[in-house]
Design an enzyme around this catalytic site. Structure first.
Site, mmCIF file in Angstrom:
data_model
loop_
_atom_site.group_PDB
_atom_site.id
_atom_site.type_symbol
_atom_site.label_atom_id
_atom_site.label_comp_id
_atom_site.label_asym_id
_atom_site.label_seq_id
_atom_site.Cartn_x
_atom_site.Cartn_y
_atom_site.Cartn_z
ATOM 1 N N ASP A 62 35.179 -87.436 -3.698
ATOM 2 C CA ASP A 62 36.181 -86.362 -3.717
ATOM 3 C C ASP A 62 37.594 -86.882 -3.992
ATOM 4 O O ASP A 62 38.564 -86.113 -3.960
ATOM 5 C CB ASP A 62 36.128 -85.484 -2.446
ATOM 6 C CG ASP A 62 35.967 -86.271 -1.163
ATOM 7 O OD1 ASP A 62 36.101 -87.515 -1.203
ATOM 8 O OD2 ASP A 62 35.719 -85.648 -0.111
ATOM 9 N N HIS A 122 33.514 -86.816 9.703
ATOM 10 C CA HIS A 122 34.417 -85.981 10.501
ATOM 11 C C HIS A 122 33.836 -85.634 11.873
ATOM 12 O O HIS A 122 34.550 -85.103 12.726
ATOM 13 C CB HIS A 122 34.744 -84.678 9.779
ATOM 14 C CG HIS A 122 35.501 -84.873 8.506
ATOM 15 N ND1 HIS A 122 36.755 -85.441 8.474
ATOM 16 C CD2 HIS A 122 35.182 -84.604 7.209
ATOM 17 C CE1 HIS A 122 37.174 -85.502 7.216
ATOM 18 N NE2 HIS A 122 36.238 -85.007 6.432
ATOM 19 N N HIS A 148 39.206 -87.637 2.405
ATOM 20 C CA HIS A 148 39.662 -87.119 3.699
ATOM 21 C C HIS A 148 39.599 -88.210 4.768
ATOM 22 O O HIS A 148 38.698 -89.049 4.747
ATOM 23 C CB HIS A 148 38.775 -85.952 4.150
ATOM 24 C CG HIS A 148 38.711 -84.825 3.163
ATOM 25 N ND1 HIS A 148 37.681 -84.679 2.255
ATOM 26 C CD2 HIS A 148 39.567 -83.798 2.952
ATOM 27 C CE1 HIS A 148 37.887 -83.590 1.531
ATOM 28 N NE2 HIS A 148 39.036 -83.037 1.925
ATOM 29 N N TYR A 186 32.533 -83.028 -4.353
ATOM 30 C CA TYR A 186 32.101 -81.636 -4.473
ATOM 31 C C TYR A 186 32.054 -81.088 -5.889
ATOM 32 O O TYR A 186 31.761 -79.919 -6.081
ATOM 33 C CB TYR A 186 32.981 -80.761 -3.563
ATOM 34 C CG TYR A 186 32.926 -81.301 -2.156
ATOM 35 C CD1 TYR A 186 31.797 -81.112 -1.370
ATOM 36 C CD2 TYR A 186 33.953 -82.105 -1.637
ATOM 37 C CE1 TYR A 186 31.700 -81.671 -0.101
ATOM 38 C CE2 TYR A 186 33.869 -82.662 -0.380
ATOM 39 C CZ TYR A 186 32.737 -82.449 0.388
ATOM 40 O OH TYR A 186 32.633 -83.019 1.625
ATOM 41 N N ASP A 240 36.351 -91.952 1.347
ATOM 42 C CA ASP A 240 36.378 -90.509 1.107
ATOM 43 C C ASP A 240 37.845 -90.067 1.054
ATOM 44 O O ASP A 240 38.713 -90.697 1.675
ATOM 45 C CB ASP A 240 35.646 -89.800 2.256
ATOM 46 C CG ASP A 240 35.471 -88.314 2.035
ATOM 47 O OD1 ASP A 240 34.386 -87.898 1.592
ATOM 48 O OD2 ASP A 240 36.432 -87.554 2.329
HETATM 49 C C1 SP5 Z 1 32.943 -84.898 4.224
HETATM 50 C C2 SP5 Z 1 34.099 -84.150 3.626
HETATM 51 O O1 SP5 Z 1 34.536 -84.470 2.536
HETATM 52 N N1 SP5 Z 1 34.570 -83.100 4.311
HETATM 53 C C3 SP5 Z 1 35.659 -82.364 3.810
HETATM 54 C C4 SP5 Z 1 35.967 -81.172 4.621
HETATM 55 C C5 SP5 Z 1 37.088 -80.402 4.012
HETATM 56 N N2 SP5 Z 1 37.242 -79.128 4.611
HETATM 57 C C6 SP5 Z 1 38.370 -78.389 4.209
HETATM 58 C C7 SP5 Z 1 38.077 -77.634 2.972
HETATM 59 C C8 SP5 Z 1 39.271 -76.812 2.543
HETATM 60 C C9 SP5 Z 1 38.910 -76.055 1.318
HETATM 61 N N3 SP5 Z 1 40.052 -75.366 0.830
HETATM 62 C C10 SP5 Z 1 39.827 -74.927 -0.505
HETATM 63 C C11 SP5 Z 1 41.079 -74.574 -1.215
HETATM 64 C C12 SP5 Z 1 40.790 -74.765 -2.687
HETATM 65 N N4 SP5 Z 1 41.903 -74.337 -3.466
HETATM 66 ZN ZN ZN Z 2 35.935 -85.752 1.940
#
Ligand code: SP5
Ligand code: ZN
Length: 341
Positions: free
Chosen positions: A283, A160, A196, A322, A194
């Protein structure tokens, strides 16, 4: 298989991130790499080695000097913070209006971070540099032809990170830095698995025809990073056609993922890159706390087997994932299927 690891993981251990103004527990923890390392060790056949720290100039191949300086200085300032003061920086105001990013004080983090999930801590600069070092070292080994497949087990993740901004738990873009290194020798494809969208990697190569970026991820309409990863983002200028996105709906399982992966692999294979970089995240697993996909553990072996069929020199770089209970098994399944029998 050789596994390149980094140092400095524990000095960058965010305790929380911010969402909608509220502190929520941080997901990107040092225990992630411990979990993967434990799973690989118990299966056997992996040789772990620590990468030498690269010169800081290496990250300037991609990242803007003012951003690198900001990260270094903020980490150092936080290390000297008086007792009782917070030891992290999370932005709360972002650039707006005609004046643009001209702030030189504390609110600078709004210029150099694009979200509130990516705290800077005293150990962040060193950790990010050591993570980038692991990816660069992996790229060197691949370039030298010493190995045909290597795994970089490092954190913080990178995909990212933009040229001038951190975000999405990423500070330096490990995969993009490795791709830049390999691109000096031949064409490179980055396959981002990934959950994302790897906005930083996409942007790094958006105008380049010699580095193909292909990504499968959760539809940005529902998933972070929200503002990129759509299907119609296909590159610009000479790079037009050399960026491909496969956004997939929430709750994607194997039946939806597999055909998309096959198409992505076809696109990658047709490009005939000299090197392949896989931005690998676990993830996409059903038990991941933030991904929203439904892939099961054994499917990671199928993914590995499909990627292996490309039969290219490849560098696997760990990105997200995670759930500490499943990240190790998913990585092990994937890597074992990649390994030449
Ligand atoms: C490298 C990578 O996987 N980065 C991911 C970044 C995601 N950031 C946003 C996280 C949002 C978390 N929200 C949690 C809600 C859970 N119900
Ligand atoms: Zn990710």
């Amino acid at each position: 298989m050789r596994v390149i690891v980094n140092r400095n993981q524990v000095e960058h251990a965010p305790s929380h991130e911010c969402e909608n103004g509220l502190p929520t527990p941080a997901y990107e923890s040092p225990r992630r790499v411990e979990a993967v390392r434990a799973a690989l060790s118990s299966r056997g056949g992996y040789a772990f080695e620590e990468a030498p720290l690269v010169d800081e100039r290496a990250v300037l191949e991609l990242h803007e000097p003012a951003y690198v300086e900001f990260l270094r200085r903020t980490s150092a300032d936080l290390a000297r913070a008086p007792a009782g003061a917070p030891r992290f920086a999370i932005p709360s105001v972002f650039p707006y209006g005609p004046n643009g990013p001209r702030h030189r004080g504390k609110a600078q983090s709004g210029i150099f971070c694009f979200d509130t999930y990516t705290p800077i801590m005293p150990g962040t600069f060193d950790a990010a540099l050591s993570s980038a070092s692991a990816a660069s070292h992996g790229a060197d080994l691949l370039a030298r032809g010493e190995e045909r497949s290597l795994y970089v087990l490092a954190r913080p993740p990178g995909h990212h990170a933009e040229r001038g901004r951190c975000g999405g738990y990423s500070y330096f873009n490990n995969a993009a830095l490795a791709a830049l290194r390999l691109a000096q020798l031949g064409t490179v494809a980055v396959l981002d698995l990934d959950v994302h969208h790897g906005n930083g990697t996409q942007h790094a190569f958006y105008d380049r025809p010699d580095v193909l970026v292909v990504s499968l991820h959760g539809d940005p309409d529902y998933l972070f990073p929200h503002f990129s990863g759509f299907e119609d983002e296909t590159g610009t200028g000479r790079g037009l056609g050399f960026n491909r996105n496969f956004p997939l709906p929430a709750a994607t399982g194997e039946r939806t993922y597999r055909p998309a992966l096959e198409t992505a692999l076809e696109v990658t294979g047709r490009f005939r890159p000299a090197f392949l970089i896989v931005s690998f995240g676990t993830d996409t697993h059903e038990a991941d706390p933030i991904g929203g996909f439904k892939l099961k553990t054994p499917f990671f072996a199928r993914m590995g087997a499909l990627v292996r069929q490309l039969d290219m020199p490849m560098l696997i770089i760990q990105e997200g994932g995670y759930n500490l209970e499943t990240i190790g098994e998913c990585a092990a399944e994937f890597l074992e299927a990649l390994r030449p029998s």
